[in-house]
Design an enzyme around this catalytic site. Structure first.
Site, PDB file in Angstrom:
ATOM      1  CG  HIS A 136       0.544   5.702  -1.100  1.00 45.86           C
ATOM      2  ND1 HIS A 136      -0.770   6.721  -1.399  1.00 45.86           N
ATOM      3  CD2 HIS A 136      -0.112   5.113   0.399  1.00 45.86           C
ATOM      4  CE1 HIS A 136      -1.993   6.067  -0.741  1.00 45.86           C
ATOM      5  NE2 HIS A 136      -1.420   5.279  -0.423  1.00 45.86           N
ATOM      6  CG  HIS A 174      -2.313   1.547   1.789  1.00 44.70           C
ATOM      7  ND1 HIS A 174      -2.892   1.279   1.680  1.00 44.70           N
ATOM      8  CD2 HIS A 174      -1.193   2.802   1.735  1.00 44.70           C
ATOM      9  CE1 HIS A 174      -3.921   2.331   1.947  1.00 44.70           C
ATOM     10  NE2 HIS A 174      -2.661   3.131   2.009  1.00 44.70           N
ATOM     11  CD  GLU A 175       1.099   3.517   3.852  1.00 43.08           C
ATOM     12  OE1 GLU A 175       1.465   4.142   2.931  1.00 43.08           O
ATOM     13  OE2 GLU A 175       0.660   3.180   4.164  1.00 43.08           O
TER      14      GLU A 175
END
Length: 164
Positions: free
Chosen positions: A73, A69-70
């Site tokens: 980004h 998820h990170e």
């Protein structure tokens, strides 16, 4: 820094490089995040911060979902720039296409609330209690005054504290 976490971050970058056929700048990784967030991507600093407590308590899902998820980004930012929404189409494309994971915005890890000390202040007019945070209590010691909304008298520290 736990080896598994660093290894998973690197794997995520390698997967993105293979998918998009281009290199991505590697991020600095930190385990200095507390509170309710599992991870945070600082786009302009190219920094990933992870919550060590949530990592320890949810290792398998954390490595699979939170790390991807990170990293997604940062990859989305490097590909598309500043004008995209944090969990918008571009980020979702990376989560689904590159990592083959659901684009979940939030984790559902159990988060233990830490206890906080409240400083009890009272109003001279009716003895009403007002629970101040440590920060607000410190501001009073620096000379700031807080007034009762009803009578406009200065609230006074009672000497009592309460742990919540």
């Amino acid at each position: 820094m736990p080896e598994l976490l660093n290894s998973r971050v690197e794997t995520c970058f390698q997967q993105a490089e293979a998918f998009f056929n281009r290199p991505f700048k590697r991020a600095q990784v930190s385990l200095k995040l507390r509170g309710q967030k599992a991870g945070v991507a600082h786009l302009h600093e190219n920094l990933l911060r992870f919550n060590p407590q949530l990592y320890r308590e949810n290792r398998e899902d954390f490595l699979k979902q939170t790390v991807a998820h990170e990293v997604a980004h940062l990859v989305a930012h490097q590909l598309f720039g500043d004008s995209i929404a944090p969990h918008g189409e571009e980020w979702q494309l990376i989560m689904r296409g590159v990592y083959e994971l659901p684009p979940l915005r939030c984790h559902n890890y159990a988060v233990k609330r830490r206890s906080v000390t409240r400083y009890i202040y009272r109003c001279p007019c009716d003895g009403s209690d007002f629970a101040f945070s440590a920060q607000r209590h410190g501001l009073v010691h620096q000379g700031r005054r807080y007034l009762c909304r009803r009578c406009r008298h200065t609230l006074v520290f009672s000497g009592e504290t309460r742990v919540e």
